[in-house]
Design a protein around this motif. Structure first.
Motif, mmCIF file in Angstrom:
data_model
loop_
_atom_site.group_PDB
_atom_site.id
_atom_site.type_symbol
_atom_site.label_atom_id
_atom_site.label_comp_id
_atom_site.label_asym_id
_atom_site.label_seq_id
_atom_site.Cartn_x
_atom_site.Cartn_y
_atom_site.Cartn_z
ATOM 1 N N ASP A 134 -5.346 -10.108 33.407
ATOM 2 C CA ASP A 134 -4.823 -8.860 33.091
ATOM 3 C C ASP A 134 -6.054 -8.190 34.169
ATOM 4 O O ASP A 134 -6.696 -8.499 34.224
ATOM 5 N N ARG A 135 -5.632 -6.662 34.101
ATOM 6 C CA ARG A 135 -6.164 -5.890 35.605
ATOM 7 C C ARG A 135 -7.004 -5.795 34.955
ATOM 8 O O ARG A 135 -8.206 -5.519 35.582
ATOM 9 N N GLU A 136 -7.603 -5.402 33.188
ATOM 10 C CA GLU A 136 -8.438 -4.471 33.143
ATOM 11 C C GLU A 136 -9.405 -6.026 32.668
ATOM 12 O O GLU A 136 -11.180 -6.031 32.752
ATOM 13 N N GLY A 137 -8.775 -6.565 32.302
ATOM 14 C CA GLY A 137 -10.393 -8.293 32.407
ATOM 15 C C GLY A 137 -10.552 -8.703 33.253
ATOM 16 O O GLY A 137 -11.514 -8.608 33.651
ATOM 17 N N VAL B 13 -8.147 -9.732 43.872
ATOM 18 C CA VAL B 13 -8.465 -8.685 44.741
ATOM 19 C C VAL B 13 -7.904 -7.632 43.938
ATOM 20 O O VAL B 13 -7.569 -6.321 43.332
ATOM 21 N N PRO B 14 -6.322 -7.316 44.519
ATOM 22 C CA PRO B 14 -5.859 -6.181 44.635
ATOM 23 C C PRO B 14 -5.579 -6.182 42.748
ATOM 24 O O PRO B 14 -5.541 -4.699 42.663
ATOM 25 N N LEU B 15 -6.048 -6.803 42.273
ATOM 26 C CA LEU B 15 -5.620 -6.668 40.459
ATOM 27 C C LEU B 15 -6.772 -5.577 40.262
ATOM 28 O O LEU B 15 -6.406 -5.189 39.318
ATOM 29 N N ALA B 16 -7.640 -5.952 40.636
ATOM 30 C CA ALA B 16 -9.429 -5.756 40.453
ATOM 31 C C ALA B 16 -9.125 -3.894 40.820
ATOM 32 O O ALA B 16 -9.342 -3.206 40.137
ATOM 33 N N THR B 17 -8.454 -4.062 42.372
ATOM 34 C CA THR B 17 -8.031 -2.621 42.585
ATOM 35 C C THR B 17 -7.156 -2.021 42.136
ATOM 36 O O THR B 17 -7.246 -0.517 42.165
ATOM 37 N N SER B 18 -6.642 -2.379 41.438
ATOM 38 C CA SER B 18 -5.879 -1.265 40.700
ATOM 39 C C SER B 18 -6.339 -0.916 39.543
ATOM 40 O O SER B 18 -6.024 0.362 39.557
ATOM 41 N N ALA B 19 -6.684 -2.268 38.842
ATOM 42 C CA ALA B 19 -7.272 -1.579 37.729
ATOM 43 C C ALA B 19 -8.867 -0.510 38.075
ATOM 44 O O ALA B 19 -8.842 0.486 36.911
ATOM 45 N N ARG C 299 -6.722 2.290 38.899
ATOM 46 C CA ARG C 299 -6.545 3.082 37.283
ATOM 47 C C ARG C 299 -7.906 4.366 36.635
ATOM 48 O O ARG C 299 -7.803 5.618 35.925
ATOM 49 N N SER C 300 -8.791 3.490 36.191
ATOM 50 C CA SER C 300 -10.104 3.637 35.742
ATOM 51 C C SER C 300 -10.811 4.452 36.198
ATOM 52 O O SER C 300 -11.238 6.061 35.400
ATOM 53 N N ARG C 301 -10.484 5.305 37.973
ATOM 54 C CA ARG C 301 -11.388 6.404 38.221
ATOM 55 C C ARG C 301 -11.152 7.594 37.895
ATOM 56 O O ARG C 301 -11.015 8.848 38.328
ATOM 57 N N ALA C 302 -8.917 7.177 38.693
ATOM 58 C CA ALA C 302 -8.142 8.198 38.175
ATOM 59 C C ALA C 302 -8.100 8.949 36.414
ATOM 60 O O ALA C 302 -7.859 10.420 37.119
ATOM 61 N N ASP C 303 -8.529 8.054 35.718
ATOM 62 C CA ASP C 303 -8.712 8.919 34.355
ATOM 63 C C ASP C 303 -9.678 9.462 34.126
ATOM 64 O O ASP C 303 -9.605 10.801 33.415
#
Length: 658
Positions: A105-108, A156-162, A165-169
């Protein structure tokens, strides 16, 4: 040497079990006979640096520092897992080939990618990293996964999305939590006012629901039934359908509020002839529901067993990691790869060997049947949650584990059972110029619904409990009498674990803006499959939500916080739109830079709004003990990070994330 980096030790051990023996077990790794080595993270080994890592002045919470916007993002090792990071550093240097084996998943994806980046892997070695997607920890499934490695750059897109999300939070939580906590102290609120990009709109949902309940004023409304008689003495009833001329006497849901109007209809139809205008009888088939993703599993477990979202996630994780009885549980997919269908006979045998609950159903299940669940176009990194091929005595499981296994097994088993079939009949009649409708449903074949018990079949019958006689268009009936039925409008029901999760996954229903609802049609949702349970529990821990039996209600502090914030921060519109954009990054339809630019613009406005007003709604409100203790320690948002962090560039996120 080939190095597999798993997300957690249990996954690492599952990979090692299929590698050549004998094994050499070291501290934090397992080496196979052929030299292949497996090591692991222990969840996140790295975390975002605290604000004072960017500037020591940020250790003090002051309005003039806000917003805090890192120019060069920093990650720091987590103190409790620093030792494992050291193990990985040494193994990564020795390895010729790296295999990313984070959860699918994205987080993983991000969790292992950020370790590879932090340890300085570059050039050809970085480009050659492969990805191993494992959703079933049993040896045959792990072997299949090792035979199907993919280039890690595909993700790469999966990790970039995560990463976004991490930085936005971090940006949203750090800045708004500090701003409102500082302002809260000025009105006497002695606690941390935690504000989050997802948690606050969830709290807003509950606060608004509670107030709608409190402000609700019940009103009577009226229905009219026509009791009809055929020439052969057969009886049934039909319900009045108000015409357009009645709209001024109806509420927004079409209910008639005028008793006088309803009484007039009753008097007009008593003893009058009724002409059949429409007879519509259709044979219908209902396919089985798709297998579970995590949210649907949590919703059903809450409805059926009263399990909280977190309890369901914990039990599912145990079924996956400890018992290896189900596939990867944090999935957002409800579909299965076509190649998985060939395993159906073995999975069905395992279900039969593991539990007696489905003995009769297994006799009629057809392993050759292929439902719409099997669809490669709707499966990527992970698939729906289904049982594995492992046979096990489920009496050895805990109660919640056993309950979840049976839910997951049933949802898989129905994919091989016949469709549910029934006749649905709709009859429309005219009486004294008014239109009346009768409906009925007649069971043909229970099919898969038989596996859900009599209640599922009874629920169908509630739509049309009566039996209708054979009727034809133009037939004249007699209205023996009209009946006035008085009912009362009901207030909304308080949220429960099940309904709050359903609201988070189907958030478009709570979005007011039509354009936003359109955008969210396919990608709606607050949070992710893996985070929703934690968000709800976090609001309880911080004293913003309370339990009253099965109901989830807002506390005085929770209401005060929502009243203090600008409406945009409490509605799901903004953050749900962000979730949509994060999904677009996954699909290569949007970029990191655009997402962060839009977020920063919104954040600047929210911080300015906090500066210009005081949260008077929190005056006199007592903070939850856990919130007060956290503030006295300085809060995790204000603690200093004394470690020297590695810097990563936000501008280079698209290339560095994967």
């Amino acid at each position: 040497m080939r190095l597999f980096i798993a997300e957690k030790p249990s996954l690492g051990r599952a990979i090692a079990d299929v590698l050549p023996r004998p094994h050499q077990k070291g501290e934090g790794f397992i080496r196979a006979a052929n030299g292949d080595t497996v090591s692991w993270c222990i969840g996140h080994l790295l975390e975002q640096a605290e604000p004072d890592a960017y500037d020591p002045a940020y250790k003090q919470w002051r309005l003039e520092h806000l917003p805090i916007l890192p120019q060069q993002w920093q990650l720091v090792p987590k103190p409790k897992t620093r030792k494992q990071l050291t193990v990985l550093r040494k193994l990564v240097r020795e390895a010729d080939q790296l295999v990313h084996a984070g959860d699918p998943d994205r987080e993983g994806q991000l969790l292992v990618d950020e370790v590879i980046d932090y340890l300085g892997v570059k050039g050809a070695k970085r480009d050659a990293v492969q990805r191993c997607l494992i959703s079933d920890l049993n040896p045959p499934a792990v072997r299949r996964a090792l035979e199907r490695l993919r280039p890690n750059r595909e993700f790469v897109p999966l990790a970039t999305s995560a990463l976004a999300r991490s930085r936005a939070d971090w940006l949203y939580g750090i800045n708004l939590t500090r701003a409102y906590t500082i302002q809260g102290r000025k009105v006497g609120y002695d606690g941390v006012l935690s504000v989050g990009r997802v948690q606050t709109p969830v709290l807003g949902l509950v606060v608004r629901r509670d107030r709608a309940i409190e402000d609700f004023v019940p009103k009577p409304f009226y229905e009219v039934l026509a009791h009809l008689l055929t020439e052969d003495g057969e009886r049934f009833h039909a319900k009045w359908q108000p015409s357009e001329a009645c709209r001024p006497f109806q509420d927004e849901d079409g209910r008639v509020l005028s008793r006088r109007l309803a009484e007039n209809v009753v008097s007009r139809i008593d003893g009058q002839p009724a002409t059949v205008l429409v007879v519509d009888r259709k044979r219908k088939r209902q396919a089985p529901p798709l297998p579970y993703n995590l949210s649907n599993l949590q919703i059903d477990a809450a409805k059926r067993y009263g399990l909280s979202a977190q309890a369901t996630l914990d039990a599912a994780q145990s079924l996956y990691e400890k018992h290896k009885l189900i596939t990867y549980p944090r999935s957002d997919s409800r579909h299965l790869p076509v190649e998985h269908h060939a395993r159906a006979p073995r999975v069905l045998q395992a279900i039969g060997a593991s539990t007696e609950a489905f003995v009769e159903a297994l006799k009629v299940a057809d392993p050759g049947r292929r439902s719409k669940a099997w669809n490669d176009s709707k499966v990527d990194a992970h698939h729906a949650i289904v049982p594995t091929e492992k046979k096990f005595d489920i009496a050895r499981l805990s109660q919640s584990e056993r309950q979840l296994y049976e839910l997951i097994a049933r949802q898989y088993l129905v994919q091989f059972m016949p469709d549910h079939e029934y006749y649905e009949t709709r009859v429309e009649v005219e009486i004294a110029g008014g239109r009346f409708v009768a409906r009925a449903r007649q069971l043909i074949e229970p099919g898969w619904k038989a596996l859900y018990g009599q209640k599922a079949l009874k629920d169908d019958a509630e739509d049309a409990q009566q039996l209708l006689p054979a009727l034809s268009v133009g037939q004249v009936l007699q209205c023996e009498r009209g009946e006035l039925v008085e009912k009362m409008t009901q207030p909304p029901k308080p949220f429960t674990d099940a309904t709050l999760l359903a609201a988070m996954t189907g958030i478009a229903r709570f979005v007011e803006d039509a354009e936003v609802r359109r955008i969210l049609k396919d990608t709606d949702g607050l949070g992710t499959e893996a985070t929703r349970a934690g968000i709800i529990e976090l609001l309880f821990r911080r004293g913003f939500l309370e339990r009253q039996g099965k109901s989830i209600r807002s506390s005085a502090a929770g209401r005060g916080l929502i009243d203090s914030l600008p409406q945009a921060a409490t509605l799901p519109d903004m953050t749900a739109t962000w979730e949509s954009r994060l999904e677009a990054i996954c699909q290569r339809e949007a970029g990191y830079g655009d997402f962060m630019t839009q977020l920063l613009t919104a954040l600047q406005a929210l911080v300015e709004g906090a500066r210009s007003s005081l949260p008077h709604s929190l005056a006199g409100v007592a903070a939850a003990p856990s919130s007060r203790r956290r503030r006295r320690r300085g809060s995790s948002a204000g603690k200093g990070a004394k470690r020297r962090p590695r810097r990563t560039s936000a501008a280079g996120a698209d290339t560095q994330a994967g």
